[in-house]
Write an enzyme that holds these catalytic residues in place. Sequence first.
Site, short mmCIF file in Angstrom:
data_model
loop_
_atom_site.label_atom_id
_atom_site.label_comp_id
_atom_site.label_asym_id
_atom_site.label_seq_id
_atom_site.Cartn_x
_atom_site.Cartn_y
_atom_site.Cartn_z
N ASP A 8 4.27 19.61 11.42
CA ASP A 8 6.38 19.19 10.31
C ASP A 8 6.54 18.14 9.93
OD1 ASP A 8 5.77 17.26 11.64
OD2 ASP A 8 7.36 17.89 14.53
N CYS A 65 1.93 17.35 14.35
CA CYS A 65 3.46 16.54 14.45
C CYS A 65 3.05 15.66 14.63
CB CYS A 65 4.63 17.64 15.83
SG CYS A 65 3.83 17.34 17.24
N THR A 67 4.04 13.35 17.66
CA THR A 67 2.89 13.78 18.81
C THR A 67 1.88 14.48 19.06
OG1 THR A 67 4.02 14.15 20.23
CG2 THR A 67 4.96 12.23 20.03
N HIS A 98 -16.77 23.11 26.15
CA HIS A 98 -16.22 23.77 27.05
C HIS A 98 -15.07 25.15 27.06
CE1 HIS A 98 -18.71 20.53 29.34
NE2 HIS A 98 -18.97 20.99 28.71
N HIS A 133 -19.49 27.63 31.29
CA HIS A 133 -17.59 27.90 30.57
C HIS A 133 -16.91 28.80 30.31
CE1 HIS A 133 -19.29 23.76 30.91
NE2 HIS A 133 -20.46 23.62 30.06
C1 RB5 Z 1 9.89 15.15 15.82
O1 RB5 Z 1 10.28 14.04 15.60
C2 RB5 Z 1 8.82 15.25 16.54
O2 RB5 Z 1 9.79 15.49 17.91
C3 RB5 Z 1 7.46 15.97 16.62
O3 RB5 Z 1 7.08 16.11 15.36
C4 RB5 Z 1 6.94 15.72 17.44
O4 RB5 Z 1 6.40 14.77 17.48
C5 RB5 Z 1 6.97 16.73 19.15
O5 RB5 Z 1 6.46 16.53 19.79
#
Ligand code: RB5
Length: 148
Positions: A8, A65, A67, A98, A133
């Site tokens: 994203d 993304c 996080t 694994h 595994h």
């Molecule tokens: C976008 O602002 C953010 O929410 C997305 O990149 C991600 O971290 C969502 O889990």
Amino acid sequence: MKVALASDHGGVNIRKEIASLMDELNIEYVDFGCDCTTSVDYPDYALPVAEKVASGEFDRGILICGTGIGMTIAANKVKGIRCALCHDTFSAKMTRAHNDSNILAMGERVIGPGLAREIAQIWLTEEFEGGRHANRVGKISDYEEKHL
Ligand code: RB5
């Protein structure tokens, strides 16, 4: 190996880093965006990539993304997907060895491009150990067959 790559707007820089890594490693991949001139929704990228991996059109996927968490949650909704969120090299190695993970997720707001590159390189090259595994991963597949 053929890899489906996407991010994203929160993961564009690491996505480009991983694309250049796969160029260097001569790994075939398709970059599914985003072009990210504006804010987008991570499920719109995670779910198509996960479906392409689950269908066998691609062998593996890499999703970035902010996080890595949203991509991981969305990708793991698709039957047959084992998406691992990794922000250290040990986890990257172990989730291939694994868990036979078929999608790697990372968060660009969590780690820098250098570590992301190392994680991706390990994850792309480490083999599944199989054996006990495979039995464990098989239990997840059995659950999916019965309940999803
Ligand atoms: C976008 O602002 C953010 O929410 C997305 O990149 C991600 O971290 C969502 O889990």
